[in-house]
Scaffold this motif. Sequence first.
Motif, PDB file in Angstrom:
ATOM      1  N   LEU A  74       2.408   1.756  -3.495  1.00 40.14           N
ATOM      2  CA  LEU A  74       1.496   2.018  -4.476  1.00 40.14           C
ATOM      3  C   LEU A  74       1.021   3.719  -4.409  1.00 40.14           C
ATOM      4  O   LEU A  74       0.918   4.480  -5.210  1.00 40.14           O
ATOM      5  CB  LEU A  74       0.343   1.295  -4.305  1.00 40.14           C
ATOM      6  N   ALA A  75       1.137   4.046  -3.036  1.00 41.02           N
ATOM      7  CA  ALA A  75       0.591   5.452  -2.606  1.00 41.02           C
ATOM      8  C   ALA A  75       1.713   6.329  -3.230  1.00 41.02           C
ATOM      9  O   ALA A  75       1.394   7.536  -3.584  1.00 41.02           O
ATOM     10  CB  ALA A  75       0.616   5.760  -1.107  1.00 41.02           C
ATOM     11  N   ARG A 124       0.856  -1.069  -0.154  1.00 42.36           N
ATOM     12  CA  ARG A 124       0.067  -0.022   0.002  1.00 42.36           C
ATOM     13  C   ARG A 124       0.956   1.197  -0.090  1.00 42.36           C
ATOM     14  O   ARG A 124       0.582   2.215  -0.937  1.00 42.36           O
ATOM     15  CB  ARG A 124      -0.947  -0.056   1.154  1.00 42.36           C
ATOM     16  N   ASP A 178       1.937   5.507  -7.582  1.00 41.61           N
ATOM     17  CA  ASP A 178       0.723   5.293  -8.661  1.00 41.61           C
ATOM     18  C   ASP A 178      -0.278   6.644  -8.190  1.00 41.61           C
ATOM     19  O   ASP A 178      -1.104   6.323  -7.499  1.00 41.61           O
ATOM     20  CB  ASP A 178       0.047   3.963  -8.261  1.00 41.61           C
ATOM     21  N   ALA A 230      -3.192   0.295  -8.765  1.00 42.32           N
ATOM     22  CA  ALA A 230      -4.346  -0.191  -7.713  1.00 42.32           C
ATOM     23  C   ALA A 230      -5.566  -0.930  -8.248  1.00 42.32           C
ATOM     24  O   ALA A 230      -5.954  -2.035  -8.119  1.00 42.32           O
ATOM     25  CB  ALA A 230      -4.674   0.776  -6.701  1.00 42.32           C
ATOM     26  N   ASP A 231      -5.907  -0.405  -9.383  1.00 37.57           N
ATOM     27  CA  ASP A 231      -7.232  -0.645  -9.966  1.00 37.57           C
ATOM     28  C   ASP A 231      -7.053  -2.253 -10.825  1.00 37.57           C
ATOM     29  O   ASP A 231      -7.733  -2.929 -10.805  1.00 37.57           O
ATOM     30  CB  ASP A 231      -7.899   0.298 -10.976  1.00 37.57           C
ATOM     31  N   LYS A 265      -2.414   8.421  -9.902  1.00 35.56           N
ATOM     32  CA  LYS A 265      -3.749   8.277 -10.373  1.00 35.56           C
ATOM     33  C   LYS A 265      -4.387   6.947  -9.927  1.00 35.56           C
ATOM     34  O   LYS A 265      -5.720   6.463 -10.352  1.00 35.56           O
ATOM     35  CB  LYS A 265      -3.934   8.342 -11.640  1.00 35.56           C
ATOM     36  N   GLY A 266      -3.820   6.068  -9.347  1.00 40.12           N
ATOM     37  CA  GLY A 266      -4.529   4.640  -8.868  1.00 40.12           C
ATOM     38  C   GLY A 266      -4.670   3.800 -10.063  1.00 40.12           C
ATOM     39  O   GLY A 266      -5.612   2.939  -9.704  1.00 40.12           O
ATOM     40  N   GLN A 267      -4.262   3.750 -11.010  1.00 46.43           N
ATOM     41  CA  GLN A 267      -4.382   2.852 -12.159  1.00 46.43           C
ATOM     42  C   GLN A 267      -3.841   1.514 -11.952  1.00 46.43           C
ATOM     43  O   GLN A 267      -4.292   0.340 -12.016  1.00 46.43           O
ATOM     44  CB  GLN A 267      -3.715   3.154 -13.572  1.00 46.43           C
TER      45      GLN A 267
END
Length: 400
Positions: A275-276, A272, A279, A285-286, A281-283
Amino acid sequence: MQVHIASTLERPDCSSCGSAARIKQTMRRRLVDLPSFGRPVVTVWRQVRWHCPAPVCSAGSWMQTDDRIVIGNRGITDRAARWACEQVGRHGRSVTEVAADLGCDWHTVNRAAIAYGLALVDDPDRIGPVTTLGLDETAFVRLGKFRHRLWSTQLVGDGQLLDVVQGRDAAPACAWLAARPETWKAGIEWVTLDLSGSYRAVADTMLPDAAQVADPFHVVRVANERLDEVRRRVQNETLGHRGRKTDPLYRTRRLLVMADERLDDNARERRRGLLAAGDPKGQVADAWTAKEAVREIYRIGDPDLALQWVTELADTLDDRFYSPEIRRLGRTLRRWGPQIAAWHASRASNGPVEAVNNLAKRIKRVAFGITNWTHWRVRVLLYAGRPDWTKLATITPAAP
């Protein structure tokens, strides 16, 4: 070591006039034989040339034959040829190694292995009833200046290698199935696929009544591939270069593809955090969420509920809100939805097919590459096709 022998067969009659044949010449024919006490043995056969004594007979002369000693014009005894076939085929030894034991050249052993092996692998009793059929491809040789790969397709039924056909398109496999009896094809209930369109065409064309099953490993692998594509694209968009060991997304590449339930709390927290940091834009994570949703398919026990899950998941992932890679995953799920859900009813997978592929690749490694298609087919079927080795002592070898 040399062993001198002579045939004990009775004096033959002329096949043309029936007169008793006479000896014209006695020749010493050298034949490779089984090794003795770790030493190569050469059997010297005092082979007789017969001739017809009748002056008006047109038969002339002919050589003595004795299939107990040698079949045909080979330079190896029948017993040594059968032994060589078993060593090369059943035990997966290299031809060079067996030739060294026999004290002969490579071609003598290879010709014997192929001749006797063809009779074993083409035995109609070798292939029995099959309920689950699987197909997969293997690159068995690279040829030419640019190392062009030639492919073979393995057809595996209930864990047994049935046959090997050239290429990895639909036509050769369809031709092989077309030659099988209709009653045999009617017994096939499941066809396991690795998301290959050509093999799906084979099942659609030749086995329309069999249910198709998408292999779970390949389904999850596709989801992981889409996840990795998103991670690499976001890496380049945010930092302008490929992943380096200090980049957050590169450091989390292995944590992303691992099963979430296999990670402890520290690993999840690390994922987590990375990724924070990498990433925005959270792509990624999606994409990771989509991958885990695909894995959830195989936690469902009911086939109808699984099909519903796959259909809804495909519609969700194909939304314009998601990245192109995730939408591509959604289209794959929609295209293969019934095959993915069929696993819950059959529990069949491509595992046995991959196991046979490993055996085929072992033969390729032992042989240091095989360029002749017939040699490749026979060697692989002898090693992984489960021929009846009890028939080796009685079969008639194929003509050279």
